[in-house]
Design an enzyme around this catalytic site. Structure first.
Site, PDB file in Angstrom:
ATOM      1  N   CYS A   1       0.819  -1.219   0.000  1.00  0.00           N
ATOM      2  CA  CYS A   1       0.000   0.000   0.000  1.00  0.00           C
ATOM      3  C   CYS A   1       0.852   1.268   0.000  1.00  0.00           C
ATOM      4  O   CYS A   1       0.349   2.354  -0.241  1.00  0.00           O
ATOM      5  CB  CYS A   1      -0.947   0.001   1.192  1.00  0.00           C
ATOM      6  SG  CYS A   1      -2.051  -1.406   1.131  1.00  0.00           S
TER       7      CYS A   1
ATOM      8  N   HIS B   1      -3.665   6.765   2.896  1.00  0.00           N
ATOM      9  CA  HIS B   1      -4.078   5.440   2.439  1.00  0.00           C
ATOM     10  C   HIS B   1      -5.421   5.087   3.082  1.00  0.00           C
ATOM     11  O   HIS B   1      -5.593   5.219   4.296  1.00  0.00           O
ATOM     12  CB  HIS B   1      -3.012   4.416   2.824  1.00  0.00           C
ATOM     13  CG  HIS B   1      -3.421   3.014   2.563  1.00  0.00           C
ATOM     14  ND1 HIS B   1      -3.938   2.621   1.346  1.00  0.00           N
ATOM     15  CD2 HIS B   1      -3.404   1.900   3.343  1.00  0.00           C
ATOM     16  CE1 HIS B   1      -4.221   1.327   1.398  1.00  0.00           C
ATOM     17  NE2 HIS B   1      -3.907   0.877   2.588  1.00  0.00           N
TER      18      HIS B   1
ATOM     19  N   ASN C   1     -10.269  -0.501   0.049  1.00  0.00           N
ATOM     20  CA  ASN C   1      -8.804  -0.366   0.105  1.00  0.00           C
ATOM     21  C   ASN C   1      -8.238  -0.796  -1.254  1.00  0.00           C
ATOM     22  O   ASN C   1      -8.285  -1.974  -1.599  1.00  0.00           O
ATOM     23  CB  ASN C   1      -8.286  -1.262   1.237  1.00  0.00           C
ATOM     24  CG  ASN C   1      -6.775  -1.260   1.342  1.00  0.00           C
ATOM     25  OD1 ASN C   1      -6.069  -0.807   0.443  1.00  0.00           O
ATOM     26  ND2 ASN C   1      -6.278  -1.790   2.440  1.00  0.00           N
TER      27      ASN C   1
HETATM   28  N1  ACO Z   1     -18.746 -10.102   8.007  1.00  0.00           N
HETATM   29  C1  ACO Z   1     -19.285 -10.489   9.178  1.00  0.00           C
HETATM   30  N2  ACO Z   1     -18.545 -10.950  10.205  1.00  0.00           N
HETATM   31  C2  ACO Z   1     -17.225 -11.002  10.017  1.00  0.00           C
HETATM   32  C3  ACO Z   1     -16.598 -10.599   8.826  1.00  0.00           C
HETATM   33  C4  ACO Z   1     -17.422 -10.145   7.785  1.00  0.00           C
HETATM   34  N3  ACO Z   1     -16.922  -9.734   6.595  1.00  0.00           N
HETATM   35  N4  ACO Z   1     -15.277 -10.773   8.955  1.00  0.00           N
HETATM   36  C5  ACO Z   1     -15.046 -11.247  10.184  1.00  0.00           C
HETATM   37  N5  ACO Z   1     -16.229 -11.397  10.831  1.00  0.00           N
HETATM   38  C6  ACO Z   1     -16.471 -11.874  12.194  1.00  0.00           C
HETATM   39  C7  ACO Z   1     -15.357 -12.729  12.713  1.00  0.00           C
HETATM   40  O1  ACO Z   1     -15.498 -14.063  12.302  1.00  0.00           O
HETATM   41  C8  ACO Z   1     -15.500 -12.555  14.193  1.00  0.00           C
HETATM   42  O2  ACO Z   1     -16.538 -13.386  14.637  1.00  0.00           O
HETATM   43  P1  ACO Z   1     -16.465 -14.129  16.075  1.00  0.00           P
HETATM   44  O3  ACO Z   1     -16.409 -13.032  17.076  1.00  0.00           O
HETATM   45  O4  ACO Z   1     -17.711 -14.921  16.104  1.00  0.00           O
HETATM   46  O5  ACO Z   1     -15.202 -14.949  16.028  1.00  0.00           O
HETATM   47  C9  ACO Z   1     -15.977 -11.121  14.357  1.00  0.00           C
HETATM   48  O6  ACO Z   1     -16.503 -10.757  13.071  1.00  0.00           O
HETATM   49  C10 ACO Z   1     -14.886 -10.165  14.738  1.00  0.00           C
HETATM   50  O7  ACO Z   1     -13.753 -10.391  13.910  1.00  0.00           O
HETATM   51  P2  ACO Z   1     -12.465  -9.522  14.034  1.00  0.00           P
HETATM   52  O8  ACO Z   1     -11.499  -9.955  12.996  1.00  0.00           O
HETATM   53  O9  ACO Z   1     -12.008  -9.540  15.468  1.00  0.00           O
HETATM   54  O10 ACO Z   1     -13.047  -8.084  13.664  1.00  0.00           O
HETATM   55  P3  ACO Z   1     -12.427  -6.671  13.901  1.00  0.00           P
HETATM   56  O11 ACO Z   1     -13.296  -5.904  14.808  1.00  0.00           O
HETATM   57  O12 ACO Z   1     -10.959  -6.730  14.208  1.00  0.00           O
HETATM   58  O13 ACO Z   1     -12.560  -6.014  12.448  1.00  0.00           O
HETATM   59  C11 ACO Z   1     -11.210  -5.619  10.506  1.00  0.00           C
HETATM   60  C12 ACO Z   1     -11.913  -6.653  11.354  1.00  0.00           C
HETATM   61  C13 ACO Z   1     -12.244  -4.675   9.908  1.00  0.00           C
HETATM   62  C14 ACO Z   1     -10.502  -6.356   9.389  1.00  0.00           C
HETATM   63  C15 ACO Z   1     -10.230  -4.808  11.361  1.00  0.00           C
HETATM   64  O14 ACO Z   1      -9.421  -5.667  12.127  1.00  0.00           O
HETATM   65  C16 ACO Z   1      -9.331  -3.931  10.525  1.00  0.00           C
HETATM   66  O15 ACO Z   1      -9.774  -3.007   9.875  1.00  0.00           O
HETATM   67  N6  ACO Z   1      -8.030  -4.191  10.538  1.00  0.00           N
HETATM   68  C17 ACO Z   1      -7.071  -3.447   9.734  1.00  0.00           C
HETATM   69  C18 ACO Z   1      -7.179  -3.902   8.307  1.00  0.00           C
HETATM   70  C19 ACO Z   1      -6.319  -3.177   7.368  1.00  0.00           C
HETATM   71  O16 ACO Z   1      -6.246  -1.984   7.431  1.00  0.00           O
HETATM   72  N7  ACO Z   1      -5.716  -3.943   6.477  1.00  0.00           N
HETATM   73  C20 ACO Z   1      -5.015  -3.512   5.392  1.00  0.00           C
HETATM   74  C21 ACO Z   1      -3.832  -2.648   5.667  1.00  0.00           C
HETATM   75  S1  ACO Z   1      -2.459  -3.028   4.754  1.00  0.00           S
HETATM   76  C22 ACO Z   1      -2.876  -2.924   3.212  1.00  0.00           C
HETATM   77  O17 ACO Z   1      -3.623  -2.036   2.857  1.00  0.00           O
HETATM   78  C23 ACO Z   1      -2.287  -3.942   2.282  1.00  0.00           C
END
Ligand code: ACO
Length: 339
Positions: free
Chosen positions: A123, A266, A296
């Site tokens: 990114c 980003h 993203n």
């Molecule tokens: N829809 C519904 N539920 C979902 C989804 C979905 N798409 N994805 C995960 N869940 C569920 C999980 O299974 C989990 O369920 P459980 O509690 O029953 O086990 C629950 O939602 C919570 O999952 P988490 O992964 O803990 O969710 P979190 O609150 O951390 O949010 C997210 C996830 C949005 C990905 C967040 O962690 C985030 O934004 N992280 C940074 C991501 C990022 O910026 N990445 C890219 C940067 S680098 C680049 O750009 C290459």
């Protein structure tokens, strides 16, 4: 003629044009609900994303989008393709290992036999590329450089429930700027930073072989060529890094946060951007968000925001703009410009 001899005097560098290219297929959160167990509410609350563009693998690729964006940026700068003497593309998803996307773009746009290379900073690809290109112009070696960010990341996403934590985040796009030599030496980079931490790769990577799975992730052959992400670890890295990166760049430039007109960031997650806004007291006008429409888009994300700001007249000559990104690698970097 590409690769002029070094000038003894440093020159100014201006961002003379910009352009972007988006696949036609618009995929809303509602469309994703039909493919996997997810909901519009979950995606919007956690990320701010409402829709994204997904490319048609049979008909287009990273180079097609990058070439289209480059053509638009060159026209916007009032130049001809033959004026361009270097093409640099930030991408982690070239259509094939070789040729580079930049080589294809240089040929497609009709720039001739000019220098062309890709930068893989995930990114951060565009930010690393624009820092590099600036210094090549500033040192006197090149005059008109196309710098693009282009990625078709969705080919590494699993659009089933098993991959829902990653697939909902990403979209495909390309965007480009044209950097041009300027006699006004006050124009160009005021400060920059480029960092990496390969030790953090275990939280965000695309395995190509069994050996690529780190000890904290169980090997699963179905996950070969798919993005693995520990969302919470990446979230913490991003929130902490963003603040430190802004502070470091401001310190290097001697500027205060409110002296920068636009923070072009980003677009990874609305909540990450919001925390930076809160920490530095930035209004939505100074930290623009378009993740709701594109998700993203990896290397394209930063120049896509910039092109949108430029086209709407919100970015003007004389302003100061900070480009900021973080990504897989791990990588993080900034580029602070006097426009
Ligand atoms: N829809 C519904 N539920 C979902 C989804 C979905 N798409 N994805 C995960 N869940 C569920 C999980 O299974 C989990 O369920 P459980 O509690 O029953 O086990 C629950 O939602 C919570 O999952 P988490 O992964 O803990 O969710 P979190 O609150 O951390 O949010 C997210 C996830 C949005 C990905 C967040 O962690 C985030 O934004 N992280 C940074 C991501 C990022 O910026 N990445 C890219 C940067 S680098 C680049 O750009 C290459």
């Amino acid at each position: 003629m590409s690769g002029r001899g070094r000038s003894p005097v440093c020159v100014g560098v201006e961002i003379a044009g910009s352009g972007s290219s988006l696949p036609a297929r618009r995929v809303t959160n509602g469309d994703l609900v039909a493919m996997m167990d997810t909901s519009d509410e979950w995606i919007v609350q956690r990320t701010g994303i409402r829709e994204r563009r997904i490319y048609d693998r049979e008909k287009e690729g990273t180079a097609d989008l990058a070439a289209d964006a480059a053509r638009k940026a060159i026209a916007d700068a009032g130049l001809l393709p033959t004026d361009i003497d270097l093409v640099v593309v930030g991408t982690m998803t070239p259509d094939s290992p070789t040729p580079s996307v930049a080589c294809v773009v240089a040929d497609r746009i009709g720039a001739g036999k000019v220098g062309a290379f890709d930068v893989n900073g995930a990114c951060c690809g565009f930010v690393f590329a624009i820092n590099t290109a600036h210094d090549l112009i500033n040192g006197g070696a090149y005059r008109n450089v196309v710098v693009a960010g282009a990625d078709t990341i969705t080919r590494f996403c699993d659009f089933s429930t098993a991959g829902r934590n990653v697939a909902v985040l990403f979209g495909d796009a390309a965007a480009a700027v044209v950097l041009r030599v300027s006699s006004d030496t006050s124009r160009g980079l005021l400060a920059q930073a480029m960092h990496s931490d390969g030790g953090g790769a275990k939280n965000l990577f695309v395995p190509g072989r069994k050996q690529d799975f780190p000890s904290n992730v169980e090997y699963d052959p179905k996950r070969i060529n798919q993005i693995y992400m520990d969302g919470q670890a990446v979230f913490k890295f991003a929130v902490g890094t963003f603040s430190k990166l802004i502070e470091q760049t401001l310190e290097r430039s001697g500027l205060k946060a409110d002296e920068v007109d636009h923070y072009v960031c980003h677009q990874s997650n609305y909540r990450i951007l919001d925390s930076a806004r809160e920490r530095f007291g930035l209004s939505p006008e100074r930290l623009h968000v378009n993740i709701d429409r594109y998700g993203n888009t990896v290397g394209a994300s930063v120049p896509l925001v910039f092109d949108e700001l430029r086209k709407s007249g919100r970015v003007q000559p004389g302003q100061k703009v900070m480009f900021l990104a973080f990504g897989a690698g791990l990588t993080w970097g900034s580029s602070l410009w006097q426009l």
